[in-house]
Design a protein around this motif. Structure first.
Motif, PDB file in Angstrom:
ATOM      1  N   PHE A  35      -1.867  -1.658   6.342  1.00 18.55           N
ATOM      2  CA  PHE A  35      -2.412  -2.566   5.331  1.00 18.55           C
ATOM      3  C   PHE A  35      -2.090  -4.019   5.678  1.00 18.55           C
ATOM      4  N   CYS A  84       1.597   1.428   4.908  1.00 20.70           N
ATOM      5  CA  CYS A  84       1.872   0.078   4.411  1.00 20.70           C
ATOM      6  C   CYS A  84       1.771  -0.964   5.518  1.00 20.70           C
ATOM      7  N   TRP A 140      -8.392   1.126   1.006  1.00 17.36           N
ATOM      8  CA  TRP A 140      -7.118   1.256   0.289  1.00 17.36           C
ATOM      9  C   TRP A 140      -7.280   1.972  -1.043  1.00 17.36           C
ATOM     10  N   VAL A 196      -3.012   0.338  -3.608  1.00 20.22           N
ATOM     11  CA  VAL A 196      -2.318  -0.942  -3.483  1.00 20.22           C
ATOM     12  C   VAL A 196      -1.615  -1.273  -4.798  1.00 20.22           C
ATOM     13  N   HIS A 198      -2.226   5.380   8.569  1.00 19.65           N
ATOM     14  CA  HIS A 198      -2.849   4.594   7.499  1.00 19.65           C
ATOM     15  C   HIS A 198      -1.788   4.379   6.424  1.00 19.65           C
ATOM     16  N   SER A 251      -7.403  -6.164  -1.009  1.00 18.78           N
ATOM     17  CA  SER A 251      -6.738  -5.017  -1.631  1.00 18.78           C
ATOM     18  C   SER A 251      -7.694  -4.120  -2.391  1.00 18.78           C
ATOM     19  N   TYR A 289       0.834  -1.200   0.000  1.00 14.26           N
ATOM     20  CA  TYR A 289       0.000   0.000   0.000  1.00 14.26           C
ATOM     21  C   TYR A 289       0.868   1.249   0.000  1.00 14.26           C
TER      22      TYR A 289
END
Length: 211
Positions: free
Chosen positions: A149, A146, A132, A92, A144, A127, A87
């Protein structure tokens, strides 16, 4: 191709790191190769590997793919064919290249065939979620990102599987299990930088490489 880092512990009990063995021990100045080392030279393994050769793993790389300790960390999840989902500000990404130098941590038990068969579907559906989508929610370095995610994905798999034991690393463990490996990777990079400038590095037993 990068030369292999060698480590030998001499009879003076000092650890010598080098690309090629010097004739004399830099610590005690006695013969090294012919002086019956306390241990035979061993190669120091590179902690970074090719993330695209992994399956169902949590991956940590450096922005710019540099482990020099200055660049920021970036995280992703590999599918069963080595495509890395990660992300970013653009949403993504599904990358088939660019993760050739990273740390990897298995997320599934080797015999988790049921979950392995569903992994790619879980990852793709997750994803595509609105969280995302950069047009609906913006990337934020602090809250918020990587890692968010990756944590949310692992939590989602656990929820879907009822907390299945086939997941060997839970979301709350991701930072804890990766921190020591990140530290070792940075130490290894510092060691290689030192050896590019100097013929050897001498350290007391169990001492870390130079910073």
């Amino acid at each position: 191709m990068e030369p292999v880092v060698l480590r030998v512990r001499h009879e003076c009990l000092r650890d010598i790191f080098c690309f090629s063995l010097p004739a004399l021990c830099p610590a005690c100045h006695r013969p090294l190769a012919g002086g019956r080392p306390h241990r035979a030279p061993v190669s120091v393994p590179d902690p970074l590997g090719d993330g695209h050769g992994t399956s169902c793993r949590f991956l940590v790389a450096w922005t710019g793919r540099d482990s020099d300790g200055v660049a920021e960390l970036h995280a992703g999840i590999s599918d069963t064919s080595g495509v890395v989902y990660n992300y970013t500000e653009r949403g993504v990404l599904r990358e088939r290249r660019g993760w050739e130098r990273c740390l990897s941590f298995p997320l599934l038990r080797p015999d988790a065939f049921h979950l392995l068969a569903q992994w790619d579907g879980y990852l793709e559906r997750f994803s595509r979620g609105p969280s995302w989508d950069p047009t609906r929610r913006s990337f934020c370095d602090d809250s918020h990102n990587c890692l968010t995610f990756c944590v949310a994905f692992v939590n989602g798999v656990l929820a879907a599987e009822g907390g299945h034991g086939d997941v060997v690393v839970h979301a709350g463990d991701l930072t804890r299990v990766t921190a020591p490996a990140v530290r070792r990777a940075r130490e290894y990079a510092a060691l290689r930088r030192h050896l590019r400038r100097h013929p050897f590095y001498v350290a007391p037993s169990a001492s870390p490489p130079p910073s």
